[in-house]
Design a protein around this motif. Sequence first.
Motif, mmCIF file in Angstrom:
data_model
loop_
_atom_site.group_PDB
_atom_site.id
_atom_site.type_symbol
_atom_site.label_atom_id
_atom_site.label_comp_id
_atom_site.label_asym_id
_atom_site.label_seq_id
_atom_site.Cartn_x
_atom_site.Cartn_y
_atom_site.Cartn_z
ATOM 1 N N PHE A 1 0.730 -1.198 0.074
ATOM 2 C CA PHE A 1 -0.053 -0.152 0.052
ATOM 3 C C PHE A 1 0.861 1.206 -0.049
ATOM 4 O O PHE A 1 1.998 1.335 0.661
ATOM 5 C CB PHE A 1 -0.857 0.085 1.172
ATOM 6 C CG PHE A 1 -1.845 -1.152 1.247
ATOM 7 C CD1 PHE A 1 -3.080 -1.014 0.784
ATOM 8 C CD2 PHE A 1 -1.528 -2.292 2.100
ATOM 9 C CE1 PHE A 1 -3.835 -2.154 0.726
ATOM 10 C CE2 PHE A 1 -2.185 -3.430 2.042
ATOM 11 C CZ PHE A 1 -3.540 -3.323 1.584
ATOM 12 N N GLU A 2 0.537 2.203 -0.678
ATOM 13 C CA GLU A 2 0.974 3.634 -0.756
ATOM 14 C C GLU A 2 1.286 4.144 0.576
ATOM 15 O O GLU A 2 0.137 4.128 1.190
ATOM 16 C CB GLU A 2 0.435 4.579 -1.714
ATOM 17 C CG GLU A 2 0.688 4.335 -3.029
ATOM 18 C CD GLU A 2 1.836 4.461 -3.560
ATOM 19 O OE1 GLU A 2 2.610 5.199 -2.980
ATOM 20 O OE2 GLU A 2 2.399 3.902 -4.407
ATOM 21 N N PRO A 3 2.312 4.385 1.122
ATOM 22 C CA PRO A 3 2.767 5.229 2.377
ATOM 23 C C PRO A 3 1.710 6.035 2.838
ATOM 24 O O PRO A 3 1.125 6.416 3.785
ATOM 25 C CB PRO A 3 4.085 5.284 2.484
ATOM 26 C CG PRO A 3 4.834 4.431 1.442
ATOM 27 C CD PRO A 3 3.831 4.368 0.417
ATOM 28 N N VAL A 4 1.734 7.109 1.870
ATOM 29 C CA VAL A 4 0.922 8.398 2.279
ATOM 30 C C VAL A 4 -0.647 7.946 2.309
ATOM 31 O O VAL A 4 -1.325 8.619 3.219
ATOM 32 C CB VAL A 4 1.028 9.400 1.205
ATOM 33 C CG1 VAL A 4 0.001 10.566 1.273
ATOM 34 C CG2 VAL A 4 2.429 9.897 0.985
ATOM 35 N N ALA A 5 -1.155 7.191 1.569
ATOM 36 C CA ALA A 5 -2.675 6.670 1.708
ATOM 37 C C ALA A 5 -2.743 6.008 3.003
ATOM 38 O O ALA A 5 -3.684 6.226 3.624
ATOM 39 C CB ALA A 5 -2.797 5.692 0.552
ATOM 40 N N VAL A 6 -1.961 5.031 3.588
ATOM 41 C CA VAL A 6 -2.019 4.449 4.594
ATOM 42 C C VAL A 6 -2.053 5.454 5.937
ATOM 43 O O VAL A 6 -2.933 5.442 6.970
ATOM 44 C CB VAL A 6 -0.973 3.520 5.021
ATOM 45 C CG1 VAL A 6 -1.045 2.825 6.319
ATOM 46 C CG2 VAL A 6 -1.035 2.233 3.882
ATOM 47 N N ALA A 7 -1.098 6.554 5.755
ATOM 48 C CA ALA A 7 -0.892 7.561 6.850
ATOM 49 C C ALA A 7 -2.328 8.307 6.974
ATOM 50 O O ALA A 7 -2.583 8.554 8.116
ATOM 51 C CB ALA A 7 0.401 8.065 6.765
ATOM 52 N N ASN A 8 -2.660 8.632 5.945
ATOM 53 C CA ASN A 8 -3.868 9.501 5.885
ATOM 54 C C ASN A 8 -4.976 8.863 6.376
ATOM 55 O O ASN A 8 -5.927 9.474 7.252
ATOM 56 C CB ASN A 8 -4.241 9.934 4.474
ATOM 57 C CG ASN A 8 -3.308 11.270 3.882
ATOM 58 O OD1 ASN A 8 -2.376 11.855 4.894
ATOM 59 N ND2 ASN A 8 -3.015 11.406 2.768
ATOM 60 N N THR A 9 -5.232 7.645 6.152
ATOM 61 C CA THR A 9 -6.312 6.798 6.677
ATOM 62 C C THR A 9 -6.271 6.540 8.109
ATOM 63 O O THR A 9 -7.303 6.674 8.847
ATOM 64 C CB THR A 9 -6.520 5.455 5.986
ATOM 65 O OG1 THR A 9 -6.733 5.575 4.471
ATOM 66 C CG2 THR A 9 -7.547 4.612 6.528
ATOM 67 N N GLY A 10 -5.000 6.210 8.385
ATOM 68 C CA GLY A 10 -4.714 6.108 10.023
ATOM 69 C C GLY A 10 -4.936 7.199 10.758
ATOM 70 O O GLY A 10 -5.620 7.311 11.835
ATOM 71 N N ARG A 11 -4.564 8.389 10.218
ATOM 72 C CA ARG A 11 -4.942 9.813 11.001
ATOM 73 C C ARG A 11 -6.295 9.969 10.917
ATOM 74 O O ARG A 11 -6.864 10.383 12.120
ATOM 75 C CB ARG A 11 -3.817 10.811 10.321
ATOM 76 C CG ARG A 11 -2.626 10.690 10.452
ATOM 77 C CD ARG A 11 -1.869 11.813 10.085
ATOM 78 N NE ARG A 11 -0.195 11.787 10.139
ATOM 79 C CZ ARG A 11 0.306 11.474 8.902
ATOM 80 N NH1 ARG A 11 -0.321 11.628 7.744
ATOM 81 N NH2 ARG A 11 1.777 11.542 9.093
ATOM 82 N N ARG A 12 -6.943 9.716 9.857
ATOM 83 C CA ARG A 12 -8.330 10.161 9.722
ATOM 84 C C ARG A 12 -9.170 9.631 10.676
ATOM 85 O O ARG A 12 -10.171 10.197 11.211
ATOM 86 C CB ARG A 12 -8.794 9.945 8.285
ATOM 87 C CG ARG A 12 -10.158 10.686 7.804
ATOM 88 C CD ARG A 12 -10.247 10.737 6.414
ATOM 89 N NE ARG A 12 -9.865 9.579 5.744
ATOM 90 C CZ ARG A 12 -8.960 9.768 4.795
ATOM 91 N NH1 ARG A 12 -8.172 10.997 4.627
ATOM 92 N NH2 ARG A 12 -8.585 8.670 3.944
ATOM 93 N N HIS A 13 -8.866 8.278 10.910
ATOM 94 C CA HIS A 13 -9.776 7.385 11.694
ATOM 95 C C HIS A 13 -9.259 7.445 13.110
ATOM 96 O O HIS A 13 -9.874 6.596 14.115
ATOM 97 C CB HIS A 13 -10.197 6.249 11.068
ATOM 98 C CG HIS A 13 -10.849 6.263 9.984
ATOM 99 N ND1 HIS A 13 -12.189 6.660 9.729
ATOM 100 C CD2 HIS A 13 -10.318 6.225 8.640
ATOM 101 C CE1 HIS A 13 -12.450 6.697 8.597
ATOM 102 N NE2 HIS A 13 -11.538 6.562 7.775
ATOM 103 N N GLY A 14 -7.797 7.937 13.364
ATOM 104 C CA GLY A 14 -7.383 7.705 14.939
ATOM 105 C C GLY A 14 -6.985 6.210 15.163
ATOM 106 O O GLY A 14 -7.227 5.895 16.243
ATOM 107 N N ILE A 15 -6.354 5.548 14.130
ATOM 108 C CA ILE A 15 -6.157 4.103 14.379
ATOM 109 C C ILE A 15 -4.595 4.071 14.108
ATOM 110 O O ILE A 15 -3.834 4.583 13.352
ATOM 111 C CB ILE A 15 -6.608 3.243 13.282
ATOM 112 C CG1 ILE A 15 -8.124 3.364 13.237
ATOM 113 C CG2 ILE A 15 -6.406 1.881 13.276
ATOM 114 C CD1 ILE A 15 -8.660 2.285 12.008
#
Length: 804
Positions: free
Chosen positions: A340-354
């Motif tokens: 998975f693209e690192p930026v996409a993973v980081a954004n999803t994690g930050r957006r949902h607080g996971i």
Amino acid sequence: MKFTLDWLHDHLETDANLDMICDTLNRIGLEVEEVINPSAKLVGFEVAEIVSTEQHPDADRLKICTVKSGQGEQKLVCGAPNAHAGLKGILANEGAVIPASGMVLGKAKIRGVESRGMMCSLAELELSDDHDGIIELPETAVVGTPAAEALGDNGFPIDPVIEIAITPNRPDCLGVRGIARDLAAAGLGSLKADTVQPAQSDFESEINISVTTPDCPVFAGRVIRGLKNGVSPDWLSARLQAIGQRPINTLVDITNYISFDRGRPLHVYDVTYLSGTVMARAGQIGEKFTALDDESYEINENDCVIADDKSVLGFGGVMGGLESGAREATTEVLVESAWFEPVAVANTGRRHGIDSDARYRFERGVDPQTVLSGLDQAVQMITQLCGGEVSSLIKAGDVPDKQQEIAFDPGRVKSLTGIDLTDDNIEDILLRLGFDVTRHDKKWKVKAPSWRPDVHGSADLVEEVTRIYGLDNVPSVPLSSDANITQAIQTPQQTRTALARRVMAGSGLTEAVTWSFIAETDALKFGGHLDLKLANPISSELSNMRPSLLPGLLHAAGRNVARGLSDFGLFEVGQVFSGATPGAQETVVAALRYGHVKPRDWSGKAEPLNLFNIKADVLTLLSAYGVQAESLQVLRDTPDWYHPGQSGIVCRDPRTPLARFGALHPALLKDFDLNRPVMVCEIFPMAIPMPKKKPSRSKPVLSLSPYQAVRRDFAFEVAADLPADKLIKAARGADKKLISNIVLFDAFMGASEGGSALGEGMKSLAIEVTLSPMEATLTDAEIEAVADKIIQAVEKVTGGKLRR
């Protein structure tokens, strides 16, 4: 990142001890944060056998045990329910320190029976939370063997645990093999061959995989059926527990193990809960799912999700879903390995607080080449521990090629670090780190390995060579003499700012630091503009850039008055803003005085502040800047926030004020919760011309007259609106060489002492003129000649006349 020493030995062939390994890790930039060595706490513990037991005479739940150890037989009292003759366990001898409690074991009497030593549970040795009974070792355990050795031989977690700090640019060291690779490159051993073999297929999978989002360029998997899930073997559980991971079941534990072993996150899905094609796609608004943390998450179109035809199965690279997760009853699974693209993973994690281990690794950069090898390792471990048949490979998309070819001059190693290495030495280090090197004289082509996404340029290669060679081997070289700093390192503005702070503090004022933002109402009162309003202020009271330092100081003064202070002075040195364009700002010195010059005492009443106290502060600072007071003019053209009759500007040229001073306008006092007049000033250091670098002629620092000074008084009748400064300046210009000082000592309007009245609209100004001859004592004729010049000059400039 945590790992055990035994785990490291799975990948690194080395004879180095724990201390050598930790020293090398620190040397190559993998900082060791903590080492936990359970065996170090087991000094004084050994294997012992319970020979016989008998009931304690005064306690139903206690037994008196005869125990045989390496020191012979002894009796102790034990309350463990599993204590019985023939049991071999761990004995704590007298003087041993119990790890869980810190208690030093001594001889004791328990219910009247002497007890020497103690048979220990796992909880007491801090090896697990199990405190229901004492440790039971196999019958093959040898009595008298040190506890650390016996426990280690029987699979108990006593292996040292090393925790290292991983910087964001080293995702390759988020797996034990990556750490072993670095240690091998540093010369601490050799990297063992990879034991993972490509998976063999037993049947064709009926499950399809697809990718429809660039956030997941490759998705691979295999189905394993007929497996038996359950509790993980002791070695696997022990390793996970040692690094703080909770064992769940064999399938989940395997994926967690590989995540730490290779830095490769994986996921397993229970095939029973899958429907149709499993795909990596963009989320859709309105979708939701329950994750493995039992929390429900709402999805939007920016999330990369794993889904089937029925529902969302999880966030790609972040966390899987609860419904499709592996359970102990699971018999058929889909093993997922994707990138998975690192930026996409980081954004999803930050957006949902996971925050998850998978997100931690993917957002830093997982090696894309491990998509298939990681899948093979998972299949190999699952079939070994759970059995089952393996399907053919299911794959969608292609593994991205992230490797970069870098042009490299090996000479940069010496030019940047001072390390003198041969080209062969440099190449050897890069090859040991996994780089592909092609040499062409001094123009090398170096390709970074897929697990090093942080290497982009030649300076990065120099860093790698230096890191492995040893930062402690970088020579210390003193700066050359021509590198000495010979020029002033402070700008004129910085110099004047520092001088202002010293002078104003020396004048008895206290420095204040206030916000650069003020309320819009305050800004407008002090000449502010609406175009200096912030688009996103942090507070409604801090909405505009300040056009003056005075509002902040006045609010500070109001707070001090509210707390009972009655006599004080404040100053501030800071930026003010006159426009929204770059450069429309200026460093200003501002000050205020409040209260009295002298408090009341037995000798008289309190002396209130007046205009001339704040004027003295202005002239003191200007004098420190090298401005001569006699060269200045004082005019009345002050802004609206000053008292119109008690203020002035100080300048050489009226178009460029050097300072403003005076009483604050009375209408503003209530706005700042002040109940007495306030004296304020604003000084503009950058409006003062800089001194010449090379003066045209030298002047003595101090020039004193050796002859007696002469003082004469003059009284002039002038227009009532004439500034006294204009008269003094005219008198001074009569003879600049002889006149050293002029003081205004009297001013009045109305009747004189003799009863004569001044003319309508006239006033009287009296000055004392000091004459300081430098060459000879003045004669009466010379004094009269200077007096005549003074009278003529004043009458010409002011239109007044000498009072006889």
